[in-house]
Scaffold this motif. Sequence first.
Motif, short mmCIF file in Angstrom:
data_model
loop_
_atom_site.label_atom_id
_atom_site.label_comp_id
_atom_site.label_asym_id
_atom_site.label_seq_id
_atom_site.Cartn_x
_atom_site.Cartn_y
_atom_site.Cartn_z
N ARG A 129 1.12 -1.23 -0.14
CA ARG A 129 -0.07 -0.16 0.13
C ARG A 129 0.88 1.32 -0.06
NH1 ARG A 129 -4.13 -1.26 4.84
NH2 ARG A 129 -4.60 -3.57 4.38
N PHE A 130 1.98 1.21 0.96
CA PHE A 130 2.86 2.33 0.89
C PHE A 130 3.57 2.80 -0.41
CE2 PHE A 130 7.03 4.24 3.19
CZ PHE A 130 6.34 5.37 3.09
N ARG A 131 4.04 1.67 -1.08
CA ARG A 131 4.52 1.90 -2.36
C ARG A 131 3.53 2.29 -3.45
NH1 ARG A 131 6.43 -2.81 -2.62
NH2 ARG A 131 8.50 -2.63 -1.93
N GLN A 185 12.13 -7.38 8.54
CA GLN A 185 12.15 -6.87 6.99
C GLN A 185 11.60 -5.54 7.19
OE1 GLN A 185 10.00 -10.07 4.65
NE2 GLN A 185 10.39 -11.23 6.66
N GLY A 186 10.63 -5.00 8.06
CA GLY A 186 10.44 -3.75 8.09
C GLY A 186 9.23 -3.40 7.29
N CYS A 187 8.79 -2.12 7.16
CA CYS A 187 7.51 -1.64 6.33
C CYS A 187 8.06 -0.46 5.52
CB CYS A 187 6.30 -1.49 7.04
SG CYS A 187 6.75 -0.40 8.73
N ALA A 188 8.73 0.66 6.10
CA ALA A 188 8.91 1.56 5.26
C ALA A 188 10.37 1.66 4.55
CB ALA A 188 8.93 3.16 6.18
N GLU A 189 11.11 0.89 5.38
CA GLU A 189 12.46 0.91 4.81
C GLU A 189 12.54 0.10 3.37
OE1 GLU A 189 16.38 0.20 7.52
OE2 GLU A 189 16.07 -1.76 6.31
N PRO A 190 11.98 -1.10 3.56
CA PRO A 190 12.03 -1.93 2.05
C PRO A 190 11.62 -1.20 0.92
CG PRO A 190 10.55 -2.96 3.40
CD PRO A 190 11.04 -1.85 4.29
N VAL A 191 10.68 -0.16 1.28
CA VAL A 191 10.06 0.64 -0.01
C VAL A 191 10.84 1.79 -0.34
CG1 VAL A 191 7.92 2.15 -0.57
CG2 VAL A 191 7.65 -0.04 0.74
N LEU A 192 11.45 2.65 0.81
CA LEU A 192 11.96 3.73 0.62
C LEU A 192 13.58 3.53 0.09
CD1 LEU A 192 10.67 5.85 3.23
CD2 LEU A 192 10.13 6.28 0.98
N ARG A 193 14.16 2.47 1.14
CA ARG A 193 15.68 2.22 0.91
C ARG A 193 15.96 0.68 0.86
NH1 ARG A 193 19.16 6.45 2.64
NH2 ARG A 193 20.93 5.15 1.96
N PRO A 194 15.39 0.00 -0.03
CA PRO A 194 15.50 -1.38 -0.28
C PRO A 194 17.19 -1.77 -0.06
CG PRO A 194 14.94 -0.76 -2.12
CD PRO A 194 14.72 0.44 -1.49
N GLU A 195 17.94 -1.00 -0.54
CA GLU A 195 19.76 -1.32 -0.46
C GLU A 195 19.95 -1.72 1.00
OE1 GLU A 195 19.15 3.22 -1.22
OE2 GLU A 195 17.96 1.50 -1.38
N ILE A 196 19.35 -0.89 1.95
CA ILE A 196 19.81 -1.04 3.19
C ILE A 196 19.62 -2.56 3.96
CG2 ILE A 196 19.30 -0.62 5.65
CD1 ILE A 196 18.55 2.20 4.97
N ARG A 197 18.54 -3.26 3.57
CA ARG A 197 18.29 -4.66 3.89
C ARG A 197 19.45 -5.39 3.15
NH1 ARG A 197 12.68 -7.66 3.29
NH2 ARG A 197 12.92 -6.68 1.22
N ALA A 198 19.59 -5.25 1.82
CA ALA A 198 20.41 -5.78 1.10
C ALA A 198 21.77 -5.91 1.64
CB ALA A 198 20.23 -5.80 -0.48
N ALA A 199 22.29 -4.87 1.94
CA ALA A 199 23.65 -4.54 2.71
C ALA A 199 23.91 -5.36 3.86
CB ALA A 199 23.79 -3.02 2.59
N THR A 200 22.78 -5.20 4.59
CA THR A 200 22.67 -5.66 6.09
C THR A 200 22.94 -7.38 6.01
OG1 THR A 200 21.43 -3.98 6.89
CG2 THR A 200 21.82 -5.91 8.35
N ALA A 201 22.20 -7.80 4.94
CA ALA A 201 22.15 -9.28 4.56
C ALA A 201 23.43 -9.78 4.40
CB ALA A 201 21.13 -9.79 3.80
N ARG A 202 24.09 -9.04 3.48
CA ARG A 202 25.64 -9.21 2.92
C ARG A 202 26.46 -9.28 3.96
NH1 ARG A 202 24.10 -6.12 -1.76
NH2 ARG A 202 25.15 -4.23 -0.65
N LEU A 203 26.34 -8.19 4.86
CA LEU A 203 27.34 -7.78 5.82
C LEU A 203 27.40 -8.99 7.11
CD1 LEU A 203 29.24 -6.04 7.33
CD2 LEU A 203 27.29 -4.74 8.17
N LEU A 204 26.03 -9.17 7.41
CA LEU A 204 25.87 -10.38 8.40
C LEU A 204 26.23 -11.78 7.94
CD1 LEU A 204 22.41 -9.48 9.79
CD2 LEU A 204 24.40 -9.11 10.99
N ALA A 205 26.10 -12.09 6.43
CA ALA A 205 26.76 -13.36 6.11
C ALA A 205 28.28 -13.05 6.21
CB ALA A 205 26.34 -13.64 4.83
N ARG A 206 28.74 -12.21 5.59
CA ARG A 206 30.11 -11.83 5.64
C ARG A 206 30.97 -11.92 7.13
NH1 ARG A 206 30.42 -7.11 3.70
NH2 ARG A 206 29.83 -8.05 1.31
N SER A 207 30.02 -11.68 7.88
CA SER A 207 30.22 -11.83 9.59
C SER A 207 30.26 -13.24 10.02
CB SER A 207 29.78 -10.62 10.20
OG SER A 207 29.98 -9.38 9.94
#
Length: 449
Positions: A129-131, A185-207
């Motif tokens: 809906r937000f998108r 996963q959040g509600c506003a963040e994946p709509v406004l800045r989906p790159e944040i979640r993608a970066a976090t997933a990579r970062l956590l996996a790398r860690s």
Amino acid sequence: MRTEFPPGSAERSDMAVSEAEVRKCVHCGFCLSTCPTYVLLGDERDSPRGRIYLIKSMLEEEAAPTPEVVRHIDRCLSCLSCETTCPSGVDYRRLIDHARIYTEEHYKRPLHERIVRRLVAALLPHPRRFRFALQLGRLARPLAGLFGRGSTIGAMLGLVPARMPARAGLQVPSGGSRGRVALVQGCAEPVLRPEIRAATARLLARSGYEVVFVRGEGCCGALVHHIGRERDSLAAARRNVDVWTAEQERFGLDAIVTTAAGCGTMIKDYGALLRNDPDYAEKAERISAMARDVTELLSEGDVAAAPTGLAVTYHAACSLQHGQGVVEQPIQLLASAGFAVSEPAEAHLCCGSAGLYNILQPDLAARLKERKLGHIACANPDIVVTGNIGCAMQLASGAAVPVLHTAEMLDWATGGPLPAALAEAGIDRVLGISPRSKTPPQGEDHDPR
């Protein structure tokens, strides 16, 4: 502070909690200088101490709040800076939450306010809906200036991004040895800045973490919680407690990781919010204990990279520094990743985002944003970094330099792709980064300024 709550109110949990917190207040006034609205307006009623008096009187009389009382309660950002300052340990969030719920139940707002509040409650917690609403908003975005600085409609249109971010496909990284974590996963963040979640997933996996996205999870409930819609917020909390508990019991979870500081504060509060629900109290307490901001989790290990010469000014989100007590970890991680980190003056004061505040109180939010950006400009950074989507959007609407999430910077510094905002700002060319690798340069002789 002396109280005269009605007889029998102690039998009601909400009244008993509020009375106990009011009694802790010793009128010292330490909270005045750390309250953003008091700093701006100089009105005692727009300070935590003044609001405590108003809330106390309203609850003691058990009467419908007046428009004046509602105005001062509405002006509170729920930044919780006062809690950090208070020497008496007043749990102010319980008081302001109770006041908002009480107001929602006993005060009839003007029609336009009711419409706006129902609209944001129906749209923002629901990504699809937000998108769709943002796509419609882009058509009217050029008209934002016609509504004036203090207009809610103008504020809403002003926050619509100039272009909608692409829905980038997100691959769940393979498992690691340090634990299995659910990334919220959040509600506003994946709509406004989906790159944040993608970066976090990579970062956590790398860690070394196995990252999962739990099916059935929804909005944490913070957005509706802050406008007093208790039924909606508790329903959101119960749904998430159920799905995370089921995931933990079936497959195991070591942590529930948040990238939006407001979500983290809310989830860590589930135990308190559901303390009187016999079916959820214990489960909610366990879930709250598992919630970790991404920088909390990463600070338990090592994040190191070569210096880049980039000057980073870190803006501490109120919900992170005051709501969760996460203060040093983001700064230490950024410094360990090779960035020259500074903090602006008045780092403890809010930027004016505060969940829905920049929509519902646009004039005060704009003044706080200008104040914050002025302090940031004095630090002369190449990049502004924060740990909350609301702060990122608020500051980016007026900042002269890119505004990124902490996880994006750490992901890039440790081998991830260059954030698009930095490429658009030309930082890759200044640093001499290879277009193929887009990784930070290995050396200390790169100074972008």
